[in-house]
Design a protein around this motif. Structure first.
Motif, PDB file in Angstrom:
ATOM      1  N   ASP A 106       0.850  -1.189   0.000  1.00  0.00           N
ATOM      2  CA  ASP A 106       0.000   0.000   0.000  1.00  0.00           C
ATOM      3  C   ASP A 106       0.881   1.233   0.000  1.00  0.00           C
ATOM      4  O   ASP A 106       1.677   1.447   0.927  1.00  0.00           O
ATOM      5  CB  ASP A 106      -0.903  -0.015   1.234  1.00  0.00           C
ATOM      6  CG  ASP A 106      -1.949   1.098   1.224  1.00  0.00           C
ATOM      7  OD1 ASP A 106      -1.789   2.058   0.434  1.00  0.00           O
ATOM      8  OD2 ASP A 106      -2.909   1.002   2.002  1.00  0.00           O
ATOM      9  N   ARG A 107       0.753   2.057  -1.038  1.00  0.00           N
ATOM     10  CA  ARG A 107       1.605   3.243  -1.146  1.00  0.00           C
ATOM     11  C   ARG A 107       1.354   4.246  -0.026  1.00  0.00           C
ATOM     12  O   ARG A 107       2.188   5.104   0.254  1.00  0.00           O
ATOM     13  CB  ARG A 107       1.405   3.896  -2.511  1.00  0.00           C
ATOM     14  CG  ARG A 107       1.962   3.049  -3.648  1.00  0.00           C
ATOM     15  CD  ARG A 107       1.550   3.584  -5.009  1.00  0.00           C
ATOM     16  NE  ARG A 107       1.878   4.992  -5.182  1.00  0.00           N
ATOM     17  CZ  ARG A 107       3.096   5.448  -5.446  1.00  0.00           C
ATOM     18  NH1 ARG A 107       4.111   4.610  -5.536  1.00  0.00           N
ATOM     19  NH2 ARG A 107       3.290   6.752  -5.612  1.00  0.00           N
ATOM     20  N   ALA A 108       0.183   4.156   0.618  1.00  0.00           N
ATOM     21  CA  ALA A 108      -0.110   5.045   1.741  1.00  0.00           C
ATOM     22  C   ALA A 108       0.544   4.546   3.030  1.00  0.00           C
ATOM     23  O   ALA A 108       0.510   5.222   4.058  1.00  0.00           O
ATOM     24  CB  ALA A 108      -1.617   5.161   1.934  1.00  0.00           C
ATOM     25  N   GLY A 109       1.137   3.378   2.975  1.00  0.00           N
ATOM     26  CA  GLY A 109       1.778   2.796   4.143  1.00  0.00           C
ATOM     27  C   GLY A 109       1.120   1.498   4.538  1.00  0.00           C
ATOM     28  O   GLY A 109      -0.055   1.261   4.250  1.00  0.00           O
ATOM     29  N   GLY A 110       1.877   0.625   5.179  1.00  0.00           N
ATOM     30  CA  GLY A 110       1.339  -0.666   5.585  1.00  0.00           C
ATOM     31  C   GLY A 110       2.433  -1.505   6.196  1.00  0.00           C
ATOM     32  O   GLY A 110       3.583  -1.064   6.320  1.00  0.00           O
ATOM     33  N   PRO A 111       2.112  -2.729   6.592  1.00  0.00           N
ATOM     34  CA  PRO A 111       3.102  -3.562   7.261  1.00  0.00           C
ATOM     35  C   PRO A 111       4.215  -3.999   6.324  1.00  0.00           C
ATOM     36  O   PRO A 111       4.007  -4.186   5.128  1.00  0.00           O
ATOM     37  CB  PRO A 111       2.278  -4.774   7.725  1.00  0.00           C
ATOM     38  CG  PRO A 111       1.123  -4.820   6.783  1.00  0.00           C
ATOM     39  CD  PRO A 111       0.808  -3.398   6.446  1.00  0.00           C
ATOM     40  N   VAL A 112       5.408  -4.122   6.878  1.00  0.00           N
ATOM     41  CA  VAL A 112       6.562  -4.678   6.166  1.00  0.00           C
ATOM     42  C   VAL A 112       7.271  -5.616   7.137  1.00  0.00           C
ATOM     43  O   VAL A 112       7.763  -5.172   8.167  1.00  0.00           O
ATOM     44  CB  VAL A 112       7.540  -3.581   5.702  1.00  0.00           C
ATOM     45  CG1 VAL A 112       8.775  -4.202   5.063  1.00  0.00           C
ATOM     46  CG2 VAL A 112       6.866  -2.624   4.733  1.00  0.00           C
ATOM     47  N   PRO A 113       7.289  -6.912   6.837  1.00  0.00           N
ATOM     48  CA  PRO A 113       6.688  -7.571   5.661  1.00  0.00           C
ATOM     49  C   PRO A 113       5.166  -7.628   5.760  1.00  0.00           C
ATOM     50  O   PRO A 113       4.594  -7.440   6.831  1.00  0.00           O
ATOM     51  CB  PRO A 113       7.304  -8.961   5.696  1.00  0.00           C
ATOM     52  CG  PRO A 113       7.577  -9.209   7.152  1.00  0.00           C
ATOM     53  CD  PRO A 113       7.989  -7.863   7.713  1.00  0.00           C
ATOM     54  N   ASP A 114       4.545  -7.930   4.621  1.00  0.00           N
ATOM     55  CA  ASP A 114       3.089  -7.981   4.525  1.00  0.00           C
ATOM     56  C   ASP A 114       2.694  -9.342   3.948  1.00  0.00           C
ATOM     57  O   ASP A 114       2.511  -9.475   2.736  1.00  0.00           O
ATOM     58  CB  ASP A 114       2.595  -6.842   3.634  1.00  0.00           C
ATOM     59  CG  ASP A 114       1.078  -6.744   3.563  1.00  0.00           C
ATOM     60  OD1 ASP A 114       0.399  -7.676   4.037  1.00  0.00           O
ATOM     61  OD2 ASP A 114       0.571  -5.744   3.010  1.00  0.00           O
ATOM     62  N   PRO A 115       2.584 -10.385   4.795  1.00  0.00           N
ATOM     63  CA  PRO A 115       2.287 -11.719   4.270  1.00  0.00           C
ATOM     64  C   PRO A 115       0.987 -11.773   3.474  1.00  0.00           C
ATOM     65  O   PRO A 115       0.918 -12.473   2.454  1.00  0.00           O
ATOM     66  CB  PRO A 115       2.199 -12.587   5.532  1.00  0.00           C
ATOM     67  CG  PRO A 115       3.018 -11.865   6.550  1.00  0.00           C
ATOM     68  CD  PRO A 115       2.821 -10.410   6.256  1.00  0.00           C
ATOM     69  N   LEU A 116      -0.045 -11.069   3.899  1.00  0.00           N
ATOM     70  CA  LEU A 116      -1.329 -11.126   3.213  1.00  0.00           C
ATOM     71  C   LEU A 116      -1.220 -10.605   1.784  1.00  0.00           C
ATOM     72  O   LEU A 116      -1.518 -11.304   0.819  1.00  0.00           O
ATOM     73  CB  LEU A 116      -2.374 -10.330   4.012  1.00  0.00           C
ATOM     74  CG  LEU A 116      -3.835 -10.426   3.563  1.00  0.00           C
ATOM     75  CD1 LEU A 116      -4.763 -10.107   4.729  1.00  0.00           C
ATOM     76  CD2 LEU A 116      -4.145  -9.470   2.413  1.00  0.00           C
ATOM     77  N   SER A 117      -0.779  -9.364   1.628  1.00  0.00           N
ATOM     78  CA  SER A 117      -0.761  -8.733   0.310  1.00  0.00           C
ATOM     79  C   SER A 117       0.358  -9.279  -0.567  1.00  0.00           C
ATOM     80  O   SER A 117       0.178  -9.512  -1.764  1.00  0.00           O
ATOM     81  CB  SER A 117      -0.602  -7.211   0.461  1.00  0.00           C
ATOM     82  OG  SER A 117      -1.704  -6.668   1.161  1.00  0.00           O
ATOM     83  N   HIS A 118       1.526  -9.469   0.014  1.00  0.00           N
ATOM     84  CA  HIS A 118       2.654  -9.943  -0.773  1.00  0.00           C
ATOM     85  C   HIS A 118       2.464 -11.403  -1.166  1.00  0.00           C
ATOM     86  O   HIS A 118       2.750 -11.804  -2.303  1.00  0.00           O
ATOM     87  CB  HIS A 118       3.957  -9.762  -0.001  1.00  0.00           C
ATOM     88  CG  HIS A 118       5.188  -9.982  -0.819  1.00  0.00           C
ATOM     89  ND1 HIS A 118       5.787 -11.216  -0.920  1.00  0.00           N
ATOM     90  CD2 HIS A 118       5.928  -9.149  -1.595  1.00  0.00           C
ATOM     91  CE1 HIS A 118       6.847 -11.137  -1.705  1.00  0.00           C
ATOM     92  NE2 HIS A 118       6.950  -9.895  -2.138  1.00  0.00           N
ATOM     93  N   GLY A 119       1.950 -12.201  -0.244  1.00  0.00           N
ATOM     94  CA  GLY A 119       1.732 -13.611  -0.554  1.00  0.00           C
ATOM     95  C   GLY A 119       0.709 -13.806  -1.659  1.00  0.00           C
ATOM     96  O   GLY A 119       0.861 -14.673  -2.526  1.00  0.00           O
TER      97      GLY A 119
END
Length: 333
Positions: A86-99
């Motif tokens: 999410d360009r507005a910010g979000g978790p890093v790492p992001d298992p949900l979105s990245h997976g």
């Protein structure tokens, strides 16, 4: 007109040129502008194209008497796990979105590949250069099938319009170096990550040998841009699976099938008077999902079995249109 941004040697390589990193002379590009446009770079953004109503153009035809040129633009993307999805910010790492996105490269691509082979579709691979090193088997599969390739930045984690103007030439140089090493020839088309560009991008790409853009979804036919030697080839937002399933959540597989075939049927009807182009943008992690797959398969089988359709790639469309322009110019001389 001010001098263009200096271009690194690798950026000046042309499609098919796999020689060593040799400096090349950069020629100054003359950009066609209208009388109301400021010509100096930095004072105003030059218009990339002029208005041309489709009803005022000469009829466009395609090989074999086809009326509708159809290509699949398969987006094959890598998202960096160290940058928030999410360009507005979000978790890093992001298992949900990245997976979810990674599923497309591990599974979805291969499901789609089997379908293309079955239907007889030679795809246009719209590829981040990071894919070449992260998922080399994907590149090998497309090369073995003689796909066309479109440069799509390094990664979909970095948008082109965020580029520092001073850094963009080097960024593109690095992207092209990776693509040149992995592909039989340099891609001739460009789609910016997220359909993004800077004001300088088209000229920099033209200097690097890119001859068409997919970023501007404003026509049913190719058209010349105001950067010499550069075309716009139709792409699509309206039947783009990302727009339909992610930007507009709630659509089902049957909705997708109906909308895409509605698009196809109308463009086919329009093509009775002059040729049209239908692009079908796909993403490996969206239509590559099991529960959506059969609806895409129905769509492709319907379109591929229509006699008036030319199954092609975006490269084929650009080549045919360029040859048509040259032939028309010879006819006037």
């Amino acid at each position: 007109m001010s001098s263009p941004v200096p271009t690194p040697a690798l950026l000046n390589r042309t499609p098919g040129d796999r020689d060593a990193n040799q400096p090349q002379e950069t020629t100054k590009r003359e950009i066609r502008v209208d009388a109301t446009t400021t010509e100096k770079r930095g004072e105003a953004v030059l218009p990339l194209f002029s208005y041309s109503p489709i009803v005022s153009r000469p009829p466009l035809s395609f090989p074999g008497g086809a009326r509708l040129a159809f290509y699949v633009g398969l987006n094959i993307e890598r998202f960096r796990p160290d940058i928030a999805i999410d360009r507005a910010g979000g978790p890093v790492p992001d298992p949900l979105s990245h997976g979810w996105r990674e599923y497309g490269n591990r599974v979805g691509f291969w499901r789609l590949l089997d379908l293309f082979d079955e239907v007889g579709i030679r795809a246009t691979g719209i590829v981040n250069s990071d894919v070449c090193t992260a998922y080399p088997e994907i590149i090998e599969a497309g090369v073995a099938r003689d796909w066309a390739w479109v440069a799509h930045g390094k990664t979909n984690s970095i948008m082109a319009h965020d580029m520092d103007p001073a850094a963009e030439p080097q960024f593109l140089q690095e992207m092209f170096a990776t693509l040149d090493a992995a592909l039989p020839a340099r891609p001739r088309g460009w789609l910016g990550p997220g359909l993004t560009e800077t004001a300088a991008t088209p000229e920099l790409l033209a200097d690097a040998g890119i001859s068409y853009l997919l970023d501007w979804c404003c026509d049913d036919q190719p058209f010349q841009l105001n950067v010499p030697g550069m075309l716009s080839v139709p792409y699509s937002l309206d039947v783009n699976d990302f727009m339909m399933f992610v930007t507009t959540p709630g659509l089902s597989g049957p909705d997708y099938e109906r909308i895409v075939l509605d698009q196809f049927e109308q463009l086919l009807a329009d093509s009775a008077s002059t040729g049209r182009v239908m692009a079908l943008p796909l993403h490996t992690f969206i239509v590559g999902q099991p529960y959506r797959f059969k609806y895409l398969a129905r769509v492709l089988k319907t379109i591929a079995s229509t006699p008036e359709v030319w199954l092609c790639t975006s490269d084929d469309i650009a080549d045919h249109y360029t040859a048509s322009i040259a032939e028309a110019q010879r006819g006037k001389s």
